[in-house]
Structure formats: C-alpha cells, structure tokens
Design a protein around this motif. Structure first.
Motif, mmCIF file in Angstrom:
data_model
loop_
_atom_site.group_PDB
_atom_site.id
_atom_site.type_symbol
_atom_site.label_atom_id
_atom_site.label_comp_id
_atom_site.label_asym_id
_atom_site.label_seq_id
_atom_site.Cartn_x
_atom_site.Cartn_y
_atom_site.Cartn_z
ATOM 1 N N LEU A 102 47.494 57.065 43.600
ATOM 2 C CA LEU A 102 47.291 58.161 42.657
ATOM 3 C C LEU A 102 46.350 59.166 43.298
ATOM 4 N N ASN A 103 46.863 60.350 43.591
ATOM 5 C CA ASN A 103 46.054 61.417 44.188
ATOM 6 C C ASN A 103 45.473 62.294 43.095
ATOM 7 N N GLN A 104 44.247 62.711 43.290
ATOM 8 C CA GLN A 104 43.672 63.753 42.447
ATOM 9 C C GLN A 104 42.706 64.550 43.306
ATOM 10 N N ILE A 105 42.198 65.641 42.787
ATOM 11 C CA ILE A 105 41.407 66.569 43.590
ATOM 12 C C ILE A 105 40.150 65.937 44.184
ATOM 13 N N ASP A 106 39.533 64.977 43.484
ATOM 14 C CA ASP A 106 38.254 64.442 43.947
ATOM 15 C C ASP A 106 38.302 62.985 44.369
ATOM 16 N N SER A 107 39.461 62.335 44.285
ATOM 17 C CA SER A 107 39.535 60.939 44.706
ATOM 18 C C SER A 107 40.984 60.508 44.871
ATOM 19 N N THR A 108 41.130 59.334 45.461
ATOM 20 C CA THR A 108 42.436 58.700 45.597
ATOM 21 C C THR A 108 42.297 57.274 45.092
ATOM 22 N N THR A 109 43.197 56.854 44.220
ATOM 23 C CA THR A 109 43.177 55.502 43.689
ATOM 24 C C THR A 109 44.365 54.740 44.267
ATOM 25 N N VAL A 110 44.089 53.576 44.847
ATOM 26 C CA VAL A 110 45.139 52.745 45.428
ATOM 27 C C VAL A 110 45.370 51.543 44.510
ATOM 28 N N ILE A 111 46.617 51.358 44.105
ATOM 29 C CA ILE A 111 47.012 50.207 43.304
ATOM 30 C C ILE A 111 47.706 49.251 44.278
ATOM 31 N N PRO A 112 47.103 48.101 44.582
ATOM 32 C CA PRO A 112 47.697 47.204 45.577
ATOM 33 C C PRO A 112 48.970 46.527 45.062
ATOM 34 N N PRO A 113 49.761 45.971 45.973
ATOM 35 C CA PRO A 113 50.980 45.274 45.551
ATOM 36 C C PRO A 113 50.658 44.163 44.550
ATOM 37 N N GLY A 114 51.499 44.053 43.530
ATOM 38 C CA GLY A 114 51.328 43.010 42.525
ATOM 39 C C GLY A 114 50.373 43.364 41.404
ATOM 40 N N ALA A 115 49.534 44.371 41.590
ATOM 41 C CA ALA A 115 48.624 44.795 40.523
ATOM 42 C C ALA A 115 49.400 45.681 39.558
ATOM 43 N N SER A 116 48.968 45.715 38.313
ATOM 44 C CA SER A 116 49.606 46.610 37.355
ATOM 45 C C SER A 116 48.592 47.668 36.928
ATOM 46 N N ALA A 117 49.101 48.816 36.558
ATOM 47 C CA ALA A 117 48.224 49.904 36.129
ATOM 48 C C ALA A 117 48.856 50.607 34.932
ATOM 49 N N VAL A 118 47.997 51.113 34.062
ATOM 50 C CA VAL A 118 48.449 51.890 32.917
ATOM 51 C C VAL A 118 47.455 53.027 32.704
ATOM 52 N N ILE A 119 47.947 54.173 32.299
ATOM 53 C CA ILE A 119 47.095 55.313 31.949
ATOM 54 C C ILE A 119 46.879 55.229 30.437
ATOM 55 N N ASP A 120 45.617 55.051 30.017
ATOM 56 C CA ASP A 120 45.374 54.872 28.574
ATOM 57 C C ASP A 120 45.312 56.213 27.846
ATOM 58 N N GLU A 121 45.047 56.147 26.541
ATOM 59 C CA GLU A 121 45.051 57.357 25.702
ATOM 60 C C GLU A 121 43.933 58.345 26.040
ATOM 61 N N TRP A 122 42.950 57.914 26.847
ATOM 62 C CA TRP A 122 41.856 58.794 27.275
ATOM 63 C C TRP A 122 42.065 59.236 28.725
ATOM 64 N N PHE A 123 43.212 58.868 29.303
ATOM 65 C CA PHE A 123 43.598 59.166 30.684
ATOM 66 C C PHE A 123 42.779 58.400 31.721
ATOM 67 N N ILE A 125 42.495 55.141 34.172
ATOM 68 C CA ILE A 125 43.444 54.260 34.850
ATOM 69 C C ILE A 125 42.944 52.835 34.628
ATOM 70 N N ARG A 126 43.726 52.021 33.979
ATOM 71 C CA ARG A 126 43.362 50.617 33.756
ATOM 72 C C ARG A 126 44.200 49.771 34.708
ATOM 73 N N ILE A 127 43.513 49.112 35.636
ATOM 74 C CA ILE A 127 44.186 48.331 36.669
ATOM 75 C C ILE A 127 43.937 46.850 36.409
ATOM 76 N N SER A 128 45.008 46.069 36.445
ATOM 77 C CA SER A 128 44.898 44.615 36.328
ATOM 78 C C SER A 128 45.353 44.018 37.648
ATOM 79 N N LEU A 129 44.470 43.262 38.280
ATOM 80 C CA LEU A 129 44.806 42.624 39.541
ATOM 81 C C LEU A 129 45.471 41.285 39.268
ATOM 82 N N PRO A 130 46.396 40.890 40.136
ATOM 83 C CA PRO A 130 47.050 39.590 39.921
ATOM 84 C C PRO A 130 46.046 38.461 40.107
ATOM 85 N N THR A 131 46.216 37.399 39.347
ATOM 86 C CA THR A 131 45.335 36.234 39.488
ATOM 87 C C THR A 131 46.038 35.210 40.368
#
Length: 148
Positions: A102-123, A125-131
C-alpha cells in the motif's frame, strides 16, 4: 538579564522600566535615555480549540479495486507477484490477503504473504498476521530440542 513582562497596554513600558531598575541594581547606574533593545523574546500562549468531530465512513464491499501495478517482491526466500495499491484509493471495507503493498505519500505498508488486511471505517489498515499451526510449533520445538 531577564525581565518578566506583564500584560496589558502598558506592558512594554513597564518592561523597559524594570530593565532599567535591574540594570541599576547590577551595575550601580542607569541610562533611562538610552533605547532598550529586545534581542530575545519568549512567548507562552494557551488557548482552547474546538474538538473535531469525525464520522466513520460507511463500509463498502470488501473489494480493494484494481491495483496500480503488480511487482515481483521477495519474501522469505521466494518471489511473489504482489499487487500495489494507492492507499487513498482504497475504500473502507476493502479487504485482501497478502502479499500486497500500500503506497501513500508519507509511507509504504507491506502486507506479507498469508497476512490479511482490511481498511476499517476510519481508514486505518488492520493487519492480521498468520499464526503458526500446531504442526509448525511442534517442528520448531523438536528442532530446538535436537540442537541442544
């Protein structure tokens, strides 16, 4: 020499007078006719501002939309075709399984393989890593015991 100023319409005149008095105490003479130069001024101000009110965004479908590009990215020893999204284009509710960037003007967020991500109602990024599964945990425990 430090002079504390008061407040009000005559504060500057009072500060100059205080300066001359302090000067006389320290140096045993005064020069009231000589202009006083202020070379450093500190200001402390307090104020109240209204608190902003934010409203959550309605959650849309889980579709993140089309990525802006797809890159080959190296994760833990292997290459993965990885979609790249522009952060501000992701709607609330967008959900995906990594890998993703996920690119944005001030940072880059990397979601690794197998992790899940969702954009919540406040925008956020909620990332869940696999256990680790119980088999993986047992394998790690066995290899640790063998190494001892």
């Amino acid at each position: 020499m430090q002079v504390k100023m008061g407040s009000g319409p005559h504060a500057l005149k009072e500060a100059v007078q205080l300066f001359h008095e302090e000067h006389e105490k320290q140096y045993a003479f005064r020069q009231d006719e000589t202009p006083v130069e202020i070379y450093q001024l500190h200001l402390k101000a307090l104020g109240k501002t209204p608190k902003p009110s934010f409203k959550p965004s309605p959650v849309s479908s889980g579709d993140p939309g089309e990525p802006i590009e797809i890159r080959d990215v190296h994760f833990e020893g292997s290459w993965h075709r990885t979609p790249v999204y522009q952060r501000e284009n992701l709607p609330s509710g967008a959900a995906f399984i990594g890998p993703a960037i996920l690119n944005q003007i001030d940072s880059t967020t990397v979601i690794p393989p197998g992790a899940s991500a969702v954009i919540d109602e406040w925008f956020n990024i909620r990332i869940s890593l696999p256990t680790a599964t119980s088999e993986e945990t047992a394998a790690v425990g066995n290899s640790t015991q063998n190494a001892v």
